[in-house]
Design a protein around this motif. Structure first.
Motif, PDB file in Angstrom:
ATOM      1  N   UNK A  17       0.850  -1.191   0.000  1.00 39.20           N
ATOM      2  CA  UNK A  17       0.000   0.000   0.000  1.00 39.20           C
ATOM      3  C   UNK A  17       0.883   1.237   0.000  1.00 39.20           C
ATOM      4  N   UNK A  18       0.561   2.159  -0.884  1.00 40.65           N
ATOM      5  CA  UNK A  18       1.232   3.456  -0.933  1.00 40.65           C
ATOM      6  C   UNK A  18       0.160   4.533  -0.878  1.00 40.65           C
ATOM      7  N   UNK A  19       0.284   5.469   0.062  1.00 46.36           N
ATOM      8  CA  UNK A  19      -0.658   6.579   0.172  1.00 46.36           C
ATOM      9  C   UNK A  19       0.138   7.876   0.108  1.00 46.36           C
ATOM     10  N   UNK A  20      -0.049   8.614  -0.961  1.00 52.28           N
ATOM     11  CA  UNK A  20       0.637   9.899  -1.135  1.00 52.28           C
ATOM     12  C   UNK A  20       2.149   9.744  -0.976  1.00 52.28           C
ATOM     13  N   UNK A  21       2.683   8.649  -1.495  1.00 51.05           N
ATOM     14  CA  UNK A  21       4.121   8.422  -1.450  1.00 51.05           C
ATOM     15  C   UNK A  21       4.614   7.699  -0.213  1.00 51.05           C
ATOM     16  N   UNK A  22       3.764   7.509   0.805  1.00 50.20           N
ATOM     17  CA  UNK A  22       4.149   6.770   2.001  1.00 50.20           C
ATOM     18  C   UNK A  22       3.796   5.297   1.787  1.00 50.20           C
ATOM     19  N   UNK A  23       4.817   4.446   1.824  1.00 49.26           N
ATOM     20  CA  UNK A  23       4.651   3.048   1.433  1.00 49.26           C
ATOM     21  C   UNK A  23       4.770   2.147   2.658  1.00 49.26           C
ATOM     22  N   UNK A  24       3.942   1.111   2.690  1.00 50.68           N
ATOM     23  CA  UNK A  24       4.026   0.114   3.749  1.00 50.68           C
ATOM     24  C   UNK A  24       3.923  -1.275   3.131  1.00 50.68           C
ATOM     25  N   UNK A  25       4.730  -2.201   3.625  1.00 50.77           N
ATOM     26  CA  UNK A  25       4.728  -3.566   3.113  1.00 50.77           C
ATOM     27  C   UNK A  25       3.596  -4.367   3.746  1.00 50.77           C
ATOM     28  N   UNK A  26       3.349  -5.542   3.207  1.00 53.49           N
ATOM     29  CA  UNK A  26       2.331  -6.410   3.782  1.00 53.49           C
ATOM     30  C   UNK A  26       2.689  -6.797   5.211  1.00 53.49           C
ATOM     31  N   UNK A  27       3.950  -7.175   5.413  1.00 53.70           N
ATOM     32  CA  UNK A  27       4.373  -7.601   6.743  1.00 53.70           C
ATOM     33  C   UNK A  27       4.232  -6.466   7.751  1.00 53.70           C
ATOM     34  N   UNK A  28       4.649  -5.257   7.358  1.00 44.59           N
ATOM     35  CA  UNK A  28       4.566  -4.112   8.265  1.00 44.59           C
ATOM     36  C   UNK A  28       3.112  -3.729   8.533  1.00 44.59           C
ATOM     37  N   UNK A  29       2.268  -3.813   7.511  1.00 41.27           N
ATOM     38  CA  UNK A  29       0.853  -3.483   7.697  1.00 41.27           C
ATOM     39  C   UNK A  29       0.201  -4.485   8.639  1.00 41.27           C
ATOM     40  N   UNK A  30       0.528  -5.747   8.488  1.00 38.96           N
ATOM     41  CA  UNK A  30      -0.031  -6.760   9.376  1.00 38.96           C
ATOM     42  C   UNK A  30       0.392  -6.491  10.821  1.00 38.96           C
ATOM     43  N   UNK A  31       1.669  -6.157  11.014  1.00 37.24           N
ATOM     44  CA  UNK A  31       2.169  -5.903  12.365  1.00 37.24           C
ATOM     45  C   UNK A  31       1.559  -4.636  12.956  1.00 37.24           C
ATOM     46  N   UNK A 201      -1.924   1.997  -5.032  1.00 36.02           N
ATOM     47  CA  UNK A 201      -1.332   3.328  -4.999  1.00 36.02           C
ATOM     48  C   UNK A 201      -2.475   4.312  -4.798  1.00 36.02           C
ATOM     49  N   UNK A 202      -2.565   4.868  -3.596  1.00 37.54           N
ATOM     50  CA  UNK A 202      -3.578   5.895  -3.324  1.00 37.54           C
ATOM     51  C   UNK A 202      -2.904   7.251  -3.455  1.00 37.54           C
ATOM     52  N   UNK A 203      -3.417   8.075  -4.356  1.00 33.28           N
ATOM     53  CA  UNK A 203      -2.764   9.340  -4.691  1.00 33.28           C
ATOM     54  C   UNK A 203      -3.163  10.494  -3.765  1.00 33.28           C
ATOM     55  N   UNK A 204      -3.902  10.192  -2.725  1.00 36.26           N
ATOM     56  CA  UNK A 204      -4.454  11.156  -1.755  1.00 36.26           C
ATOM     57  C   UNK A 204      -5.504  12.047  -2.383  1.00 36.26           C
ATOM     58  N   UNK A 205      -5.191  12.661  -3.501  1.00 36.70           N
ATOM     59  CA  UNK A 205      -6.176  13.407  -4.279  1.00 36.70           C
ATOM     60  C   UNK A 205      -6.164  12.858  -5.704  1.00 36.70           C
ATOM     61  N   UNK A 206      -7.340  12.711  -6.328  1.00 34.10           N
ATOM     62  CA  UNK A 206      -7.387  12.091  -7.662  1.00 34.10           C
ATOM     63  C   UNK A 206      -7.150  13.093  -8.784  1.00 34.10           C
ATOM     64  N   UNK A 207      -5.991  13.731  -8.786  1.00 38.56           N
ATOM     65  CA  UNK A 207      -5.705  14.727  -9.810  1.00 38.56           C
ATOM     66  C   UNK A 207      -5.150  14.054 -11.064  1.00 38.56           C
ATOM     67  N   UNK A 208      -5.340  14.665 -12.229  1.00 36.61           N
ATOM     68  CA  UNK A 208      -4.818  14.067 -13.463  1.00 36.61           C
ATOM     69  C   UNK A 208      -3.321  13.807 -13.410  1.00 36.61           C
TER      70      UNK A 208
END
Length: 479
Positions: A17-31, A201-208
């Motif tokens: 998962x990436x939100x506005x450039x901040x990325x987290x792995x599956x393992x880290x998200x689970x923890x 990849x979540x872009x935080x805002x859906x801009x073109x």
């Protein structure tokens, strides 16, 4: 399991998962979700301030995987609405990645900050599928927002159905920038990738520009987003390498559909659903995609159209009918409102959507609109507002349009159009424009040129607001 990609049995992914450039792995998200689960142990219901952020993702996942009902709260909600949602849902804690958000100053329940750096273990016990996973609040035409109860089973069925319809696999990369408190951005756009196993990849805002830079294989957007993408041709062309563009939450105007195809080479997939039903109708990745069509029922769902007497309407692509749904994706009811819940179902168990549609011989549906707002009864005619809107949008000087039925002493209702267009647009000419292309009784009797149309967070035009402004006499540009 609701989110098998986080089971710990499969391979880790650094870019889960990436939100506005901040990325987290599956393992880290689970923890991180495990730490949240420990914090809320013993609670039945928790709220989450659903700002687009990695902490929000961890909070929602932690609640769901621990069997606690999660109530997403819009970050821009007002104090009165926040108090209603928290009190009505019985939420015991409010989880927040942004605990200093202004709306939380007078929060009536404890606020628990979410720190994704903390680690914990999930129990590994899968919640019963009948357990309430999400309580989503949806507003009607009257009264405060209602809590819609969505079980783990319904969420699973909804995601699996669209994954089947769209050939969605763990090889895809989904890009979206939609709110994380509605079905589109939350269930499809966040839980969908975590169930299917594809990165998000979540872009935080859906801009073109942000969509173009993300380089995904699937993109989710609402019509407003796709209209803005088309307004920036370079950004639109950057989406040509994608596999699928999906539009929903409101009808995609025909000109935007055509322009999107011209710029990207993709005919977008359109789908239909509600908070109470999740996604029930969709065109297919491997099937025809026509302007205005929302396709056929997805796997596990049935749909029918009936007239005012409850009799089936002909599958001729023209006759309006009330859309009713049944299947595995339906909600379990409105929280604390058993009578309201009962009203929405027929005696034989079909959910009354409140929408009107047509269906053709091939079984493809077209949504005409809300029975209360988009079916205009004028002089004995039943007129679909969407048909008039589509016609007006073909005018080269019209950018946006909303058509409503306003009260009329003689006709019952009269057709009124609200237009956003170029400065040189002659509003009166639009009456003739429609009359030449559609039946005379479908022409607008009044046209109002406005600077913008009131919309909600998902881009849906708020027609009730327009009617209120019309009633108050505060709209300019009447002809």
């Amino acid at each position: 399991m609701l989110l098998p990609s986080l089971s710990g049995d499969g391979p880790d992914r650094a870019d889960a998962v990436s939100v506005d450039g901040h990325v987290i792995s599956r393992e880290a998200l689970r923890a991180s979700a495990g730490a949240v689960a420990a914090d809320i142990a013993g609670a039945a219901t928790v709220a989450v301030l659903a700002s687009p952020s990695v902490p929000t993702v961890a909070a929602i996942v932690g609640g769901l995987l621990s069997g606690v009902a999660v109530v997403p709260v819009p970050p821009d909600t007002g104090a009165a609405e926040l108090a209603h949602v928290l009190t009505d849902s019985g939420a015991e804690l409010l989880l927040a990645g942004e605990p200093e958000a202004p709306v939380l100053v007078d929060c009536p329940i404890p606020v628990l900050p979410v720190d994704v750096a903390r680690r914990g273990e999930l129990s590994g016990v899968d919640p019963d599928p009948s357990t309430t996973g999400l309580i989503l609040y949806t507003s009607g035409t009257t009264g405060p927002p209602k809590g819609v109860l969505l079980s783990h089973a319904a969420i699973r069925a909804g995601i699996d159905a669209v994954a089947h319809a769209w050939d969605w696999t763990d090889e895809d990369v989904l890009v979206q920038g939609l709110p994380l408190y509605h079905v589109h951005g939350l269930i499809l756009g966040l839980l969908g990738p975590l169930r299917v196993g594809s990165p998000l990849v979540h872009t935080r805002r859906p801009t073109p520009g942000r969509y173009a830079a993300a380089r995904g294989s699937m993109y989710f957007g609402v019509p407003t987003v796709w209209g803005r993408v088309c307004a920036e041709p370079a950004a639109a062309r950057a989406l040509s390498a994608a596999r699928l563009l999906v539009s929903g939450s409101a009808p995609l105007p025909a000109p935007v559909f055509a322009e999107l195809e011209a710029l990207t080479g993709h005919r977008p997939v359109e789908r239909y659903g509600m908070t109470e039903t999740l996604i029930t109708l969709s065109t297919r990745a491997d099937g025809p995609r026509r302007v205005g069509s929302v396709g056929r029922p997805v796997r596990g769902v049935q749909a029918r159209l009936v007239d005012d007497t409850g009799a089936p309407v002909p599958a001729d692509g023209r006759t309006f009918g009330a859309l009713q749904i049944r299947g595995a994706t339906l909600f379990d009811g409105y929280l604390h409102l058993p009578e309201k819940t009962a009203e929405t179902f027929t005696a034989d168990g079909w959910f009354r959507t409140g929408d009107v549609a047509t269906v053709d011989e091939a079984g493809d549906f077209r949504i005409v609109g809300r029975a209360s707002a988009d079916i205009i009864k004028s002089g004995g005619y039943r007129i679909g507002a969407g048909e008039i809107e589509d016609c007006l949008l073909t005018h080269p000087q019209v950018r946006e349009v909303a058509v409503v039925g306003a009260p009329h002493a003689d006709l019952g209702q009269e057709v009124v159009a609200f237009i956003v267009g170029e400065e040189s647009l002659a509003a009166r000419s639009l009456v003739t424009y429609v009359e030449k292309r559609l039946s005379r009784h479908k022409r607008p009797r009044h046209v109002h040129v406005v600077e913008s149309l009131p919309r909600n967070a998902l881009g849906k035009v708020q027609k009730a607001t327009l009617l209120s402004l019309l009633e108050s006499g505060t709209l300019p540009g009447s002809v």
